[in-house]
Design an enzyme around this catalytic site. Structure first.
Site, PDB file in Angstrom:
ATOM      1  N   ASP A   1       0.864  -1.187   0.000  1.00 22.46           N
ATOM      2  CA  ASP A   1       0.000   0.000   0.000  1.00 22.46           C
ATOM      3  C   ASP A   1       0.898   1.234   0.000  1.00 22.46           C
ATOM      4  OD1 ASP A   1      -1.692   2.223   0.963  1.00 22.46           O
ATOM      5  OD2 ASP A   1      -3.199   0.649   1.227  1.00 22.46           O
ATOM      6  N   ILE A   2       0.608   2.166  -0.897  1.00 21.50           N
ATOM      7  CA  ILE A   2       1.473   3.340  -1.071  1.00 21.50           C
ATOM      8  C   ILE A   2       1.371   4.305   0.124  1.00 21.50           C
ATOM      9  CG2 ILE A   2      -0.128   4.886  -2.309  1.00 21.50           C
ATOM     10  CD1 ILE A   2       3.429   4.122  -3.435  1.00 21.50           C
TER      11      ILE A   2
ATOM     12  N   HIS B   1     -10.216  -5.390  -3.029  1.00 20.45           N
ATOM     13  CA  HIS B   1      -8.869  -5.643  -2.507  1.00 20.45           C
ATOM     14  C   HIS B   1      -8.941  -5.958  -1.027  1.00 20.45           C
ATOM     15  CE1 HIS B   1      -9.698  -1.316  -2.248  1.00 20.45           C
ATOM     16  NE2 HIS B   1      -8.976  -1.318  -1.130  1.00 20.45           N
TER      17      HIS B   1
ATOM     18  N   HIS C   1      -6.665  -5.692   2.492  1.00 18.82           N
ATOM     19  CA  HIS C   1      -5.497  -5.115   3.153  1.00 18.82           C
ATOM     20  C   HIS C   1      -4.924  -6.159   4.108  1.00 18.82           C
ATOM     21  CE1 HIS C   1      -6.397  -0.716   2.366  1.00 18.82           C
ATOM     22  NE2 HIS C   1      -7.596  -1.225   2.165  1.00 18.82           N
TER      23      HIS C   1
HETATM   24  P1  AMP Z   1      -9.810   1.446   0.478  1.00 18.37           P
HETATM   25  O1  AMP Z   1     -10.402   1.531  -0.918  1.00 18.37           O
HETATM   26  O2  AMP Z   1     -10.491   2.353   1.446  1.00 18.37           O
HETATM   27  O3  AMP Z   1      -9.720   0.034   0.977  1.00 18.37           O
HETATM   28  O4  AMP Z   1      -8.325   1.992   0.385  1.00 18.37           O
HETATM   29  C1  AMP Z   1      -7.565   1.946  -0.804  1.00 18.37           C
HETATM   30  C2  AMP Z   1      -6.103   1.812  -0.460  1.00 18.37           C
HETATM   31  O5  AMP Z   1      -5.364   1.829  -1.689  1.00 18.37           O
HETATM   32  C3  AMP Z   1      -5.530   2.952   0.408  1.00 18.37           C
HETATM   33  O6  AMP Z   1      -4.966   2.378   1.586  1.00 18.37           O
HETATM   34  C4  AMP Z   1      -4.488   3.618  -0.479  1.00 18.37           C
HETATM   35  O7  AMP Z   1      -3.343   4.047   0.237  1.00 18.37           O
HETATM   36  C5  AMP Z   1      -4.155   2.502  -1.461  1.00 18.37           C
HETATM   37  N1  AMP Z   1      -3.658   2.981  -2.742  1.00 18.37           N
HETATM   38  C6  AMP Z   1      -4.203   3.930  -3.541  1.00 18.37           C
HETATM   39  N2  AMP Z   1      -3.465   4.102  -4.654  1.00 18.37           N
HETATM   40  C7  AMP Z   1      -2.422   3.242  -4.556  1.00 18.37           C
HETATM   41  C8  AMP Z   1      -1.298   2.951  -5.390  1.00 18.37           C
HETATM   42  N3  AMP Z   1      -1.096   3.573  -6.541  1.00 18.37           N
HETATM   43  N4  AMP Z   1      -0.430   1.993  -4.979  1.00 18.37           N
HETATM   44  C9  AMP Z   1      -0.623   1.348  -3.802  1.00 18.37           C
HETATM   45  N5  AMP Z   1      -1.659   1.583  -2.979  1.00 18.37           N
HETATM   46  C10 AMP Z   1      -2.552   2.519  -3.342  1.00 18.37           C
END
Ligand code: AMP
Length: 132
Positions: free
Chosen positions: A29-30, A93, A95
């Protein structure tokens, strides 16, 4: 329009890749909430996790397990937790969050700062131990 995760899957956007097979990808996660915070993403672009077919959902959990075991082996957290929220990116996705301390604030709103160098090192270390 393709989601940001589809763009990562297609190689249009870089990521700190942990593992990949024909149906799934895992990358850091970025904006992590812990060192080693990893996302497991089915390549099929479906928004809601529980809209995945039974078999794809089962495959997602198996893939997540293999990545979690690699996190456990390399980073040695107490255990690796799992969060599904999906409020930000409309592409299903999971986590995976290493938990290092019982008092750790395991919340997607509790971001931590990790340098690019450390992220690259974490990805290399974890990915070397993933057994798919
Ligand atoms: P959620 O949709 O609430 O489960 O969160 C989406 C997650 O994706 C967040 O924790 C972001 O930090 C992560 N995220 C968004 N863009 C990227 C990216 N380009 N690379 C890695 N993680 C990402």
């Amino acid at each position: 329009m393709a989601t940001i995760f589809t763009k990562i899957i297609q190689g249009e956007i870089p990521c700190y890749k942990i593992a990949e097979n024909s149906t799934h990808i895992a990358f850091l996660d970025i904006n992590p909430i812990a060192a080693g915070h990893t996302l497991v993403v089915p390549k099929e672009e479906i928004d809601y996790l529980f809209d995945l077919s039974d078999s794809l959902l089962a495959d997602s959990m198996f893939f997540a397990k293999q990545v979690a075991l690699a996190i456990d082996k390399t980073l040695k957290p107490i255990r690796t937790g799992l969060i599904v929220e999906g409020l930000e990116v409309p592409h299903a996705h999971i986590h995976l969050v290493p938990i290092y301390d019982e008092r750790q604030n395991v919340s997607l709103r509790n971001k931590v700062e990790i340098s690019k160098e450390k992220m690259a090192e974490l990805a290399e270390t974890i990915s070397a131990e993933v057994k798919l």
